[in-house]
Scaffold this active site. Sequence first.
Site, PDB file in Angstrom:
ATOM      1  N   HIS A 203       0.411  -1.502  -0.392  1.00  0.00           N
ATOM      2  CA  HIS A 203       0.389   0.048   0.241  1.00  0.00           C
ATOM      3  C   HIS A 203       0.914   1.014  -0.189  1.00  0.00           C
ATOM      4  CE1 HIS A 203       0.428   0.632   5.103  1.00  0.00           C
ATOM      5  NE2 HIS A 203       0.188  -0.273   4.837  1.00  0.00           N
TER       6      HIS A 203
ATOM      7  N   ASP B 101      -0.456   4.131   0.999  1.00  0.00           N
ATOM      8  CA  ASP B 101      -0.782   5.661   1.782  1.00  0.00           C
ATOM      9  C   ASP B 101      -0.430   4.830   2.960  1.00  0.00           C
ATOM     10  OD1 ASP B 101      -2.406   2.872   2.474  1.00  0.00           O
ATOM     11  OD2 ASP B 101      -3.713   3.698   2.953  1.00  0.00           O
TER      12      ASP B 101
ATOM     13  N   GLU C  16      -5.699   0.957   2.622  1.00  0.00           N
ATOM     14  CA  GLU C  16      -4.917   0.001   3.352  1.00  0.00           C
ATOM     15  C   GLU C  16      -5.234   0.643   4.606  1.00  0.00           C
ATOM     16  OE1 GLU C  16      -3.343  -2.242   6.414  1.00  0.00           O
ATOM     17  OE2 GLU C  16      -2.893  -0.829   5.626  1.00  0.00           O
ATOM     18  N   GLU C  17      -4.534   2.160   5.206  1.00  0.00           N
ATOM     19  CA  GLU C  17      -5.330   2.361   6.890  1.00  0.00           C
ATOM     20  C   GLU C  17      -5.940   2.730   6.770  1.00  0.00           C
ATOM     21  OE1 GLU C  17      -2.444   1.744   8.134  1.00  0.00           O
ATOM     22  OE2 GLU C  17      -0.414   2.213   7.087  1.00  0.00           O
TER      23      GLU C  17
ATOM     24  N   ASP D 199       4.724  -6.113   4.193  1.00  0.00           N
ATOM     25  CA  ASP D 199       3.671  -5.377   5.176  1.00  0.00           C
ATOM     26  C   ASP D 199       3.731  -5.315   7.204  1.00  0.00           C
ATOM     27  OD1 ASP D 199       2.421  -2.545   5.717  1.00  0.00           O
ATOM     28  OD2 ASP D 199       0.234  -3.064   4.979  1.00  0.00           O
TER      29      ASP D 199
ATOM     30  N   HIS E 192     -24.934  24.433  32.447  1.00  0.00           N
ATOM     31  CA  HIS E 192     -24.071  24.861  33.617  1.00  0.00           C
ATOM     32  C   HIS E 192     -24.170  23.578  34.721  1.00  0.00           C
ATOM     33  CE1 HIS E 192     -23.490  26.923  37.358  1.00  0.00           C
ATOM     34  NE2 HIS E 192     -23.135  28.244  36.202  1.00  0.00           N
TER      35      HIS E 192
ATOM     36  N   THR F 258     -17.078  24.974  34.318  1.00  0.00           N
ATOM     37  CA  THR F 258     -18.044  24.093  34.706  1.00  0.00           C
ATOM     38  C   THR F 258     -18.876  23.715  33.708  1.00  0.00           C
ATOM     39  OG1 THR F 258     -18.791  25.816  36.134  1.00  0.00           O
ATOM     40  CG2 THR F 258     -17.583  24.681  36.719  1.00  0.00           C
TER      41      THR F 258
ATOM     42  N   ARG G 229      -9.663  -6.206  17.782  1.00  0.00           N
ATOM     43  CA  ARG G 229      -8.876  -7.063  17.264  1.00  0.00           C
ATOM     44  C   ARG G 229      -9.241  -8.292  17.662  1.00  0.00           C
ATOM     45  NH1 ARG G 229      -5.335  -3.961  13.683  1.00  0.00           N
ATOM     46  NH2 ARG G 229      -5.325  -1.806  14.726  1.00  0.00           N
TER      47      ARG G 229
ATOM     48  N   SER H  79      -3.375  -6.038  11.389  1.00  0.00           N
ATOM     49  CA  SER H  79      -4.306  -6.603  10.628  1.00  0.00           C
ATOM     50  C   SER H  79      -4.270  -6.039   8.977  1.00  0.00           C
ATOM     51  CB  SER H  79      -5.569  -6.250  10.816  1.00  0.00           C
ATOM     52  OG  SER H  79      -5.702  -6.260  12.366  1.00  0.00           O
TER      53      SER H  79
ATOM     54  N   HIS I  81       2.274   4.331  12.658  1.00  0.00           N
ATOM     55  CA  HIS I  81       1.644   5.109  12.914  1.00  0.00           C
ATOM     56  C   HIS I  81       1.687   5.717  13.890  1.00  0.00           C
ATOM     57  CE1 HIS I  81      -2.068   1.612  11.174  1.00  0.00           C
ATOM     58  NE2 HIS I  81      -0.603   1.664  10.702  1.00  0.00           N
TER      59      HIS I  81
HETATM   60  N1  BES Z   1       1.217  -2.662   7.851  1.00  0.00           N
HETATM   61  C1  BES Z   1       0.305  -2.215   9.369  1.00  0.00           C
HETATM   62  C2  BES Z   1       0.129  -4.125  10.063  1.00  0.00           C
HETATM   63  C3  BES Z   1       0.309  -4.175  10.641  1.00  0.00           C
HETATM   64  C4  BES Z   1       1.460  -3.989  11.514  1.00  0.00           C
HETATM   65  C5  BES Z   1       1.047  -6.063  10.373  1.00  0.00           C
HETATM   66  C6  BES Z   1       2.050  -4.655  12.100  1.00  0.00           C
HETATM   67  C7  BES Z   1       1.790  -6.624  11.207  1.00  0.00           C
HETATM   68  C8  BES Z   1       2.639  -5.720  11.659  1.00  0.00           C
HETATM   69  C9  BES Z   1      -1.121  -1.962   8.077  1.00  0.00           C
HETATM   70  O1  BES Z   1      -0.767  -1.022   7.426  1.00  0.00           O
HETATM   71  C10 BES Z   1      -2.047  -1.881   8.997  1.00  0.00           C
HETATM   72  O2  BES Z   1      -1.383  -0.208  10.140  1.00  0.00           O
HETATM   73  N2  BES Z   1      -3.101  -1.861   9.478  1.00  0.00           N
HETATM   74  C11 BES Z   1      -4.164  -0.929   9.957  1.00  0.00           C
HETATM   75  C12 BES Z   1      -5.586  -2.194   9.170  1.00  0.00           C
HETATM   76  C13 BES Z   1      -6.697  -1.509   9.534  1.00  0.00           C
HETATM   77  C14 BES Z   1      -6.435   0.515   9.116  1.00  0.00           C
HETATM   78  C15 BES Z   1      -8.008  -1.982   9.197  1.00  0.00           C
HETATM   79  C16 BES Z   1      -3.868  -1.861  11.562  1.00  0.00           C
HETATM   80  O3  BES Z   1      -3.309  -2.851  11.696  1.00  0.00           O
HETATM   81  O4  BES Z   1      -4.753  -1.404  12.161  1.00  0.00           O
HETATM   82 ZN    ZN Z   2      -0.421   0.163   8.533  1.00  0.00          ZN
END
Ligand code: BES
Ligand code: ZN
Length: 459
Positions: A90, A92, A157-158, A184, A217, A319, A332, A403, A431
């Site tokens: 990916h 992105d 993907e992200e 990835d 309030h 407040t 997850r 994921s 991230h």
């Molecule tokens: N590369 C990651 C997934 C990943 C992270 C694989 C660590 C192996 C080790 C991928 O880009 C990602 O961040 N996926 C998201 C998927 C979601 C946005 C549907 C994730 O896992 O949060």
């Molecule tokens: Zn990612």
Amino acid sequence: MAAVAADLEQFLASAQSRIHDELNDFLRIPSVSARSEHTPDVRRAAEWVAAQCTAIGLTTSEVIDTPGHPIVLAEWRNAPGKPTVLIYGHYDVQPPEPLELWTSPAFEPTVRDGKLFARGSVDDKGQLFLHLKALEAHLASRGTLPVNVIVLAEGEEEVGSENLASFIAAHVGRLQCDAVVISDSTMFAPGQPSILSSLRGLAYFEIRVRGPQSDLHSGMYGGAVVNPAMELARILATLHHMDGRIAIPGFYDDVKPFPDAVREQMRGLPFDEEHFRAEVGSPALGGEYGYTVLERLWTRPTCEVNGLLSGYTGEGAKTVLPAHAMAKVSCRLVPDQDPAVIENLMDEHVQSVVSAGVTVEVEHLHGGKPWRAELSGPIFDAARRALLAAFGKEPVITGEGGSIPVVGDFQRLLDVPVLLVGFGLPGENAHAPDEWISIENFEVGMRAMAALWDELAAT
Ligand code: BES
Ligand code: ZN
């Protein structure tokens, strides 16, 4: 022990500085798929990848529109009788915020201490790009590839790969192949090549609690009007038992235990829980009672708050009784949990625990199925040999807590094995601020993937 072919080595060594310049160009494009203001940048990154595919000598290369961000599809099919591989990645990236926590700007690639810092460096532009350069090594030094190749790069993907499964389903004939290969993910440790045996799935929610028609309030109304922030906190607190198990009724019904052999293998990995704790910087680790850290990360489902919003969060005190509250919550999932089932269970649970005095809405943002590999067949044998040749070390089999929703789709729709061989490292801040890729891993990863195609063709 097999070695990476000398001509490929030589090409990659002689092209090294150009390859790094190109990678930097790719990383400078802020292809943040989650933000609409970056839509043109996401397209620019797609066009950049498509142009790269042409430049390295693939025969076709297209940017294909979807209802969301474009898909890049490129092909080279001049090895009749040889296997066909589909390389997926990916282009992105995740949003770079909080910007002030980056040591150097997110979209200005910078090298410090053998690490290349930039958003997308490891996830996933660097890992996608190393595949393109591995293909180039073959095409430039030999004028040919030992296998047929399809490159499929997506820009969503992200944000959950919303449009990819339908694209694959609509192009099953064209995407037919013998194996899918994806980089990835991460290696277990520096110098330790790794093949992934599982990924967790995902079900992502936005939970919105609404109470009075406007902020109130807190002295004039507090005590007599139900507070949406307090109510949201209470709902969130019902998601777990004290021992860390998830308390949503039915949540574990479809969880299939990992095979003993896999768990045995995991226990054999040299994992230091204290080192892991120190690296994340938490005072102590937590989670579900009765499992090791690796089991919690790789084999058990979770339910986590990703973000919270309500009321006054500025300087000093105000407040106020907030009119609404919102939480982003993600689960997850592990085999054989199904995101659609979990979505229903979450809805039912939240509606069953909410008090009168507020209303609650649960929106499903995106989901993805968990995945488990078979780990046998020519692509896995070739990968073991190629990784040994490039890293000088046998790969280990690992699991993963993250994921990649499309992996299950590939396996299901194309009915082929998926090889996940990643070159990230723990601690690379995917991230997060200061994301980096190890330059050594990038270099060795290119060689390993170049060797993979020789190894696969030889089987
Ligand atoms: N590369 C990651 C997934 C990943 C992270 C694989 C660590 C192996 C080790 C991928 O880009 C990602 O961040 N996926 C998201 C998927 C979601 C946005 C549907 C994730 O896992 O949060
Ligand atoms: Zn990612």
